[in-house]
Design a protein around this motif. Structure first.
Motif, PDB file in Angstrom:
ATOM      1  N   ASN A 176       0.851  -1.187   0.000  1.00  0.00           N
ATOM      2  CA  ASN A 176       0.000   0.000   0.000  1.00  0.00           C
ATOM      3  C   ASN A 176       0.878   1.226   0.000  1.00  0.00           C
ATOM      4  OD1 ASN A 176       0.732  -0.277   2.781  1.00  0.00           O
ATOM      5  ND2 ASN A 176      -0.889   1.191   3.270  1.00  0.00           N
ATOM      6  N   HIS A 196       1.044   4.877   1.226  1.00  0.00           N
ATOM      7  CA  HIS A 196       0.420   5.818   2.154  1.00  0.00           C
ATOM      8  C   HIS A 196       1.246   7.098   2.136  1.00  0.00           C
ATOM      9  CE1 HIS A 196      -1.361   6.510   6.455  1.00  0.00           C
ATOM     10  NE2 HIS A 196      -1.611   7.499   5.625  1.00  0.00           N
ATOM     11  N   GLN A 240      -3.933  13.473   2.031  1.00  0.00           N
ATOM     12  CA  GLN A 240      -3.274  12.160   2.196  1.00  0.00           C
ATOM     13  C   GLN A 240      -4.003  11.111   1.387  1.00  0.00           C
ATOM     14  OE1 GLN A 240      -2.606  10.256   5.881  1.00  0.00           O
ATOM     15  NE2 GLN A 240      -1.283  11.860   6.696  1.00  0.00           N
ATOM     16  N   ASN A 299      -3.987   6.653   0.812  1.00  0.00           N
ATOM     17  CA  ASN A 299      -3.456   5.377   1.286  1.00  0.00           C
ATOM     18  C   ASN A 299      -4.136   4.310   0.455  1.00  0.00           C
ATOM     19  OD1 ASN A 299      -2.659   3.112   2.620  1.00  0.00           O
ATOM     20  ND2 ASN A 299      -3.454   3.715   4.641  1.00  0.00           N
ATOM     21  N   ASN A 300      -3.477   3.944  -0.643  1.00  0.00           N
ATOM     22  CA  ASN A 300      -4.113   3.043  -1.590  1.00  0.00           C
ATOM     23  C   ASN A 300      -3.411   1.695  -1.617  1.00  0.00           C
ATOM     24  OD1 ASN A 300      -5.646   5.236  -2.144  1.00  0.00           O
ATOM     25  ND2 ASN A 300      -4.742   5.645  -4.137  1.00  0.00           N
ATOM     26  N   ALA A 301      -4.203   0.639  -1.698  1.00  0.00           N
ATOM     27  CA  ALA A 301      -3.638  -0.706  -1.719  1.00  0.00           C
ATOM     28  C   ALA A 301      -3.461  -1.174  -3.154  1.00  0.00           C
ATOM     29  CB  ALA A 301      -4.569  -1.654  -0.982  1.00  0.00           C
ATOM     30  N   PRO A 348      -2.940  -4.881  -4.194  1.00  0.00           N
ATOM     31  CA  PRO A 348      -2.714  -6.244  -3.734  1.00  0.00           C
ATOM     32  C   PRO A 348      -2.182  -7.194  -4.815  1.00  0.00           C
ATOM     33  CG  PRO A 348      -5.057  -5.829  -3.992  1.00  0.00           C
ATOM     34  CD  PRO A 348      -4.364  -4.548  -4.289  1.00  0.00           C
ATOM     35  N   LYS A 398       4.958   5.741   2.625  1.00  0.00           N
ATOM     36  CA  LYS A 398       5.366   4.510   3.277  1.00  0.00           C
ATOM     37  C   LYS A 398       4.374   3.397   3.010  1.00  0.00           C
ATOM     38  CE  LYS A 398       2.986   5.173   7.514  1.00  0.00           C
ATOM     39  NZ  LYS A 398       2.832   4.587   8.807  1.00  0.00           N
ATOM     40  N   GLU A 413       2.437   0.255   4.901  1.00  0.00           N
ATOM     41  CA  GLU A 413       2.112  -0.223   6.255  1.00  0.00           C
ATOM     42  C   GLU A 413       2.446  -1.699   6.402  1.00  0.00           C
ATOM     43  OE1 GLU A 413       1.177   2.185   7.999  1.00  0.00           O
ATOM     44  OE2 GLU A 413       0.059   3.545   6.705  1.00  0.00           O
ATOM     45  N   GLN A 445     -10.039   6.163   4.605  1.00  0.00           N
ATOM     46  CA  GLN A 445      -9.499   7.488   4.940  1.00  0.00           C
ATOM     47  C   GLN A 445     -10.604   8.488   5.237  1.00  0.00           C
ATOM     48  OE1 GLN A 445      -6.321   8.656   5.268  1.00  0.00           O
ATOM     49  NE2 GLN A 445      -5.471   6.641   4.915  1.00  0.00           N
ATOM     50  N   GLY A 465      -5.879   9.436   8.042  1.00  0.00           N
ATOM     51  CA  GLY A 465      -4.576   9.054   8.562  1.00  0.00           C
ATOM     52  C   GLY A 465      -4.465   7.592   8.944  1.00  0.00           C
ATOM     53  N   THR A 466      -5.544   6.840   8.784  1.00  0.00           N
ATOM     54  CA  THR A 466      -5.495   5.437   9.193  1.00  0.00           C
ATOM     55  C   THR A 466      -4.496   4.644   8.350  1.00  0.00           C
ATOM     56  OG1 THR A 466      -6.768   3.404   9.434  1.00  0.00           O
ATOM     57  CG2 THR A 466      -7.424   4.866   7.662  1.00  0.00           C
ATOM     58  N   ARG A 467      -4.008   3.550   8.947  1.00  0.00           N
ATOM     59  CA  ARG A 467      -3.064   2.717   8.205  1.00  0.00           C
ATOM     60  C   ARG A 467      -3.771   1.800   7.214  1.00  0.00           C
ATOM     61  NH1 ARG A 467       1.544   0.540  12.212  1.00  0.00           N
ATOM     62  NH2 ARG A 467      -0.106  -0.554  13.288  1.00  0.00           N
ATOM     63  N   MET A 468      -5.083   1.664   7.367  1.00  0.00           N
ATOM     64  CA  MET A 468      -5.844   0.804   6.461  1.00  0.00           C
ATOM     65  C   MET A 468      -5.897   1.450   5.080  1.00  0.00           C
ATOM     66  SD  MET A 468      -8.156  -1.781   6.053  1.00  0.00           S
ATOM     67  CE  MET A 468      -9.531  -2.151   4.970  1.00  0.00           C
ATOM     68  N   PRO A 469      -5.387   0.775   4.043  1.00  0.00           N
ATOM     69  CA  PRO A 469      -5.425   1.387   2.711  1.00  0.00           C
ATOM     70  C   PRO A 469      -6.773   1.218   2.029  1.00  0.00           C
ATOM     71  CG  PRO A 469      -4.267  -0.693   2.605  1.00  0.00           C
ATOM     72  CD  PRO A 469      -4.691  -0.511   4.041  1.00  0.00           C
ATOM     73  N   GLN A 470      -6.959   2.007   1.001  1.00  0.00           N
ATOM     74  CA  GLN A 470      -8.183   1.911   0.204  1.00  0.00           C
ATOM     75  C   GLN A 470      -7.931   0.919  -0.922  1.00  0.00           C
ATOM     76  OE1 GLN A 470      -9.299   5.715  -1.310  1.00  0.00           O
ATOM     77  NE2 GLN A 470     -11.228   4.994  -2.172  1.00  0.00           N
ATOM     78  N   PHE A 471      -8.894   0.016  -1.137  1.00  0.00           N
ATOM     79  CA  PHE A 471      -8.732  -1.013  -2.174  1.00  0.00           C
ATOM     80  C   PHE A 471      -9.609  -0.749  -3.392  1.00  0.00           C
ATOM     81  CE2 PHE A 471      -6.211  -4.553  -0.429  1.00  0.00           C
ATOM     82  CZ  PHE A 471      -6.063  -4.129   0.878  1.00  0.00           C
ATOM     83  N   PHE A 529     -11.646   1.626  -6.161  1.00  0.00           N
ATOM     84  CA  PHE A 529     -11.697   2.935  -6.801  1.00  0.00           C
ATOM     85  C   PHE A 529     -12.676   2.902  -7.960  1.00  0.00           C
ATOM     86  CE2 PHE A 529      -7.506   2.205  -5.093  1.00  0.00           C
ATOM     87  CZ  PHE A 529      -7.340   3.312  -4.281  1.00  0.00           C
TER      88      PHE A 529
END
Lengths: 227, 884
Positions: A122, A124, A132, A134-136, A138, A157, A159, B832, B837-843, B845
């Motif tokens: 991901n 971030h 900000q 934060n895209n995954a 996979p 970064k 995670e 988000q 700011g969460t560490r969980m990413p978005q999957f 889109f």
């Protein structure tokens, strides 16, 4: 109206004629810190991607005693506004490392984020001026395109793989460069004038210098960091 | 010499002339008329000049916008389009167009005749029909009338036919004509599109220049009560001069033309219906600045509020709210008033049900020595420079008496330690320090080495005692007892239990007791059991109102010792005593000046008095007038905030129709806010965009306490939240800081639950989450996606063996007993948005999932599958998650 157009072309021609390149090197003095090997055991895919131990890229000193991954850019002295280059930059996740580790681009310029690993990554962004994200990604081969609206340098970064980190410098103008494996940089096509040039390194911070680009169109500026 | 008047009296009345008087007086009358006209039209109408100025200013802005637009227009395209318009117009004189047009005109005339004849025929037919029917009814011969009727009907048909033919023919001509006219229209539209922006701005500029000069007023009927309890209206004409309040272009314009700086507030209080004076005060109907603002009208009781003081007006309607999103200074002012415990001594409307801010003093000797108590009473800030306890400036003798009373009252206390003396022994200070810094003590308590939270919070006082010298205040036995269970010593304590094991508590005691007061202090030796001294202490404590903040034995029912503040804003400077202070320029920047001769200068106004009083509560004391209010050490900012709060303390409240409605949801939210405020939730959690002060300690927000978003109530199950408040369990094992056990009572838990639900627009419903079954069709694709998207990289989904790579996110086995199923979907869609700011990413889109081979890559379907699978996890394993 016709007159104005001709005048415009003339002025444009003059600026091109009096534009120059700023070149230089970023030297490094002292003993470089010993990079600790990255522990990739947490993800077998990452571990398998490397046969040799990998060290962190926060400080990379080249063989010729220069510092890699320093962003050098025009800090002040520019006039007017600039349009973003059409060419796309690539930011890859390969072997559970970001390539490149440091990159610079212009506001509005496209950045293609790729995942070349068969594992979950991901991206971030810890940006402040820009929103900000934060895209995954996979799956291997995934791509997405990002642009940034505000000038800033921020960290990116992953995670999942805490050792993965990179820096992206976004600028309002096209006059910036990142030092490579010979520690040199070239800022191309800078109009004649006096500028403040700044160098930025993720660990050692910033250094500034002033430079005068004259009609001949060549100028040199060197920076040096100490351990 | 005989005067003119003497001569006149000698002249006979009949021959006296009056012409001079007439001329003189008519001259005066003329001049008077001229003057009054001039005065009326010119000198007393500054607003007319303002309006002209405004119109010119705005028109100039439009002009410059038009110029900018002009510059960006492609001139070649414009000349081309202009030519196109001209040629299309020229085509209108072509032969085909002209002849067709002429023939159409002729036909239109014919059509008119035909229509008229058709109508006449119908009328005649009606008349004939009547005659025919009449004949039939009267039994007469109807043949002739029938024949007449038929004749008229034939006429109708004939003219109708002719009309139709004509209309058809005209329509044919129209088609030809349209060909020409649409060409013109099209060319004109194209030209207009090119010049559109320019013409638009020019038109706006022109309109602005032409706009009429007029008074703009807002009338609010039945707005408020007069002091005689009669309903009265309010008239505001402020917008006559402040024309640009909503004009974006006037953002940087000078006053009175500039745009209102807080459009978000205007969205709630529309000036077109709500007016301006309800917030800004001033004299609404006046039309000159001095009178409208009230500065030049000495008798106007509510002059304009300037700067942050304007927020005082919020209190009129929002007096029972502690958080207003767009009125941060008001919220902060209220916070300072509540946290400083002003309501302990002063009656303040809306603050009557708040708990005392100080600790009970029933068993004070179990905690501290008489020597420490004496020094504290003498000058609290000497021991703790940021304490909220103010300085009463007691003399040594007075402090001894107060101490004597407190110690003697404490001697009769029944408090005993829960564990035998000495149980605290055996702790490791270094281990205690590690714990102290990790578990969260520093979220509230400042120590000499760590003041970050105080700095971030930005108040001049601490919310919990500073511990830099606490080793010289408390005894270790008490501290051990306190840490294990704070409510044992103080049944209403806000200090939570950190669920420390005995050994952990011993370690923390060992560390905390190392923080000593290193200063050399005089020995304290006074006979504390002297009954006279105790009696004097009793009297002093009652007189100075210590019981306003502390529970003190025998004084539980003492009243408030000072004046009520609920209407303090109405007090006049004339009613205030400025003691020996010297005046400085009223309404100036300078608020307080310590002179070289030892005196102090303040502004001799209401605001100046408050400033002086809050800066130094004893400032206005003289030889004859003693003052008892203790001295607070507010910062300049806090003084101004509290003063703004006091400005708001009037009984001028608009009638209920003009106030916001306090519905159940609002009451729920406000109730919860008060609980959260009491327990300082915001020291750790970001709640309603405020707080999270302890986060400054962490490099990364994800390593500190999580924020509580507005959607929290929609996130977690009611039953789970209740259990969590009762006894917090570990959700994020990677966090070092612990959610403490606050020992909330059922009422407080209920309030917090309703607070979270209210913010999320949900109601408290008891739902059986265990009976929500996973959708079996989606289980298999859910499982597949769970693997493809590698959720398990971060989320464990069963019992965890230890610190591993999969320790990055909450255990999903908890999901079905903790989360609401609908929330999981929203979270998966865009984490988000729910928690920046969460560490969980978005999957997902653009409605697509990364893996297109499952469920056609449709994001909603894939999310449904993942939610189903996640929901099934804890249910399947059936293993309880170990509490940590």
């Amino acid at each position: 109206m016709q007159c104005r157009r001709v005048l415009g072309i003339l002025i444009l021609g003059m600026t091109i004629a009096s534009a120059g390149d700023v070149t230089g090197k970023v030297a490094f003095a002292g003993t470089p810190p010993k990079g600790s090997p990255l522990q990739m055991t947490a993800d077998p895919v990452c571990k398998k991607a490397h046969t040799k131990p990998v060290t962190g890229e926060d400080v990379v000193v080249n063989k010729n005693g220069t510092l890699r991954n320093v962003i050098v850019y025009v800090k002040s002295g520019l006039k007017g506004s600039f349009t973003a280059p059409k060419d796309k930059l690539v930011f890859d996740q390969m072997g559970c490392l970001y390539t490149p580790h440091v990159l610079s681009l212009m506001v509005g310029q496209e950045l293609e984020v790729r995942n070349s690993d068969a594992t979950l990554h991901n991206v971030h962004s810890l940006s402040k001026a820009n929103p900000q994200f934060n895209n995954a990604q996979p799956m291997k081969g995934m791509k997405m395109t990002k642009t940034f609206a505000k000038e800033e340098t921020f960290k990116v970064k992953c995670e999942v793989h805490p050792w993965m980190g990179a820096y992206i410098g976004v600028f309002n103008h096209p006059y910036h460069a990142v030092t490579g494996d010979d520690g040199s940089f070239t800022i191309k096509g800078l109009p004649a004038g006096e500028y403040t040039i700044e160098a930025w390194h993720e660990k050692y911070g910033t250094k500034t210098a002033t430079v005068k680009v004259d009609a001949s169109g060549k100028a040199t500026v060197d920076f040096s960091y100490k351990s | 010499m005989t005067s003119y008047f003497d001569k006149r009296t000698q002249t006979p009345v009949e021959t006296r002339k009056y012409v001079h008087f007439y001329v003189a007086f008519s001259g005066l009358l003329f001049l008077g008329t001229v003057w009054s006209l001039w005065d009326e039209v010119v000198s007393r109408r500054p607003w007319k000049d303002y309006q002209t100025e405004y119109n010119d200013l705005l028109a100039a802005k439009y002009d410059s916008l038009a110029l900018d637009a002009q510059a960006s227009v492609d001139s070649a395209a414009v000349s081309q389009a202009t030519e196109a318009v001209a040629s299309a117009r020229a085509a209108l004189s072509a032969e085909e167009y002209v002849t067709t047009n002429e023939r159409k005109t002729d036909l239109l005339e014919e059509l008119e005749i035909a229509t008229r004849e058709w109508r006449f025929a119908r009328s005649r037919s009606d008349a004939a029909y009547y005659q025919y029917k009449k004949d039939l009814a009267e039994g007469k011969d109807a043949t002739s009338s029938k024949a007449e009727l038929d004749g008229h009907d034939a006429d109708i048909a004939k003219w109708f036919e002719s009309r139709n033919n004509l209309e058809r023919e005209i329509a044919g001509f129209d088609l030809i004509l349209e060909k020409y006219t649409t060409a013109v229209q099209k060319a004109e539209v194209e030209l207009r599109a090119l010049l559109g922006a320019v013409a638009g701005y020019q038109a706006k500029a022109e309109k602005q220049r032409q706009s009429p000069i007029a008074i703009h007023q807002v009338v609010k009927n039945d707005y408020e009560f007069t002091p005689f309890q009669e309903v009265k209206a309010r008239v505001d004409r402020c917008q006559t001069c402040h024309l640009g309040w909503r004009e974006e272009l006037m953002t940087d314009a000078p006053q009175p033309h500039s745009k209102h700086p807080a459009p978000e507030l205007l969205a709630q209080h529309n000036p077109e219906t709500f007016g301006c004076t309800p917030c800004h005060r001033g004299q609404g109907p006046a039309l000159t600045p001095g009178f409208a603002h009230g500065d030049e009208d000495h008798y106007w009781e509510t002059p304009l509020l300037r700067g942050n003081d304007v927020y005082a007006s919020c209190n009129g309607c929002h007096y029972n709210e502690t958080r207003l999103k767009f009125a941060k200074p008001y919220v902060k002012a209220k916070q300072v008033v509540i946290e400083s415990g002003c309501y302990g001594c002063h009656e303040i409307k809306g603050f009557s049900d708040l708990p005392k801010i100080g600790p009970p003093l029933y068993s004070i000797t179990a905690k501290a020595t008489p020597e420490w108590i004496y020094r504290w009473v003498r000058n609290p800030r000497d021991y703790s420079p940021h304490t909220r306890m103010p300085n009463f400036r007691f003399s040594d003798e007075q402090a001894e008496a107060v101490t004597a009373y407190l110690v003697s009252a404490s001697r009769t206390s029944e408090f005993t330690l829960e564990r035998p003396r000495g149980s605290y022994a055996g702790g490791s200070p270094s281990e205690g320090k590690r714990l102290f810094e990790a578990v969260g003590c520093q979220a509230c308590h400042v120590t000499a080495g760590f003041t970050t939270v105080r700095d971030v919070r930005g108040t001049s006082y601490d919310i919990a005692p500073e511990l830099s010298r606490v080793g010289s205040k408390v005894n270790a036995d008490w501290l051990f007892d306190w840490l294990k269970n704070p409510r044992h010593y103080n049944a209403d304590s806000r200090m939570p239990s950190l669920r420390l094991s005995d050994q952990e508590a011993r370690n923390v005691v060992a560390y905390v007791m190392t923080m000593k007061d290193e200063r050399a202090l005089d020995k304290f030796s006074v006979a504390l059991d002297d009954p006279d001294r105790i009696a004097r202490g009793d009297k002093l404590i009652r007189e100075y109102g210590c019981a306003g903040c502390h529970l003190i034995k025998g004084m539980e029912n003492e009243g408030k010792v000072s004046v009520e503040l609920s209407d303090f804003g109405r007090k006049k400077a004339e009613q205030m005593d400025f003691g020996d202070t010297k005046p400085i320029q009223a309404h100036g920047e300078q608020e307080y000046l310590a002179n070289d001769d030892g005196t102090v200068s303040v502004q001799h106004t209401w605001r100046g008095w408050i400033y002086g009083k809050l800066k130094n509560a004893r400032l206005f004391q003289t030889e004859r007038i003693a003052q008892k209010m203790p001295v607070f050490e507010f910062s300049d900012e806090e003084i101004k905030l509290v003063r703004m709060f006091l400005i708001s303390m009037t009984r001028d409240i608009p009638l209920p129709a003009h106030q916001r409605a306090y519905d159940k949801r609002f009451q729920d939210i406000e109730g919860g806010r008060r609980v959260s405020m009491r327990y300082n939730c915001q020291q750790c959690h970001i709640l309603e965009d405020e707080g999270g002060y302890v986060l400054a300690k962490y490099e990364e927000a994800a390593l500190g306490p999580p924020p509580i978003p507005e959607t929290q109530g929609a996130k977690v199950q009611e039953q789970w939240l209740h259990a969590f408040f009762k006894n917090p369990t570990t959700i994020r094992p990677w966090l070092k800081i612990r959610m403490p056990t606050f020992q909330f009572n059922e009422e407080e838990i209920g309030k917090l639950q309703k607070y979270f639900l209210g913010m999320a627009h949900q109601d408290m419903v008891i739902r059986d989450y265990a009976s929500v079954q996973p959708e079996t069709d989606y289980l298999r694709p859910g499982r597949q996606l769970f693997d493809t998207y590698q959720c398990a990289k971060c989320h464990p989904s069963g019992p965890v063996s230890g610190e591993g790579a999969a320790d990055l996110a909450p255990n999903l086995a908890m999901a079905s007993s903790r989360l609401k199923p609908e929330w999981i979907s929203g979270w998966l869609l865009d984490p988000q948005r729910l928690q920046p700011g969460t560490r969980m990413p978005q999957f997902f889109f653009d409605g697509q999932g990364p893996d297109e081979s499952v469920l056609n890559g449709d994001a909603n379907e894939q999310i449904r599958a993942l939610q189903t699978y996640v929901w099934s996890l804890g249910r399947r394993s059936g293993t309880p998650i170990a509490d940590r």
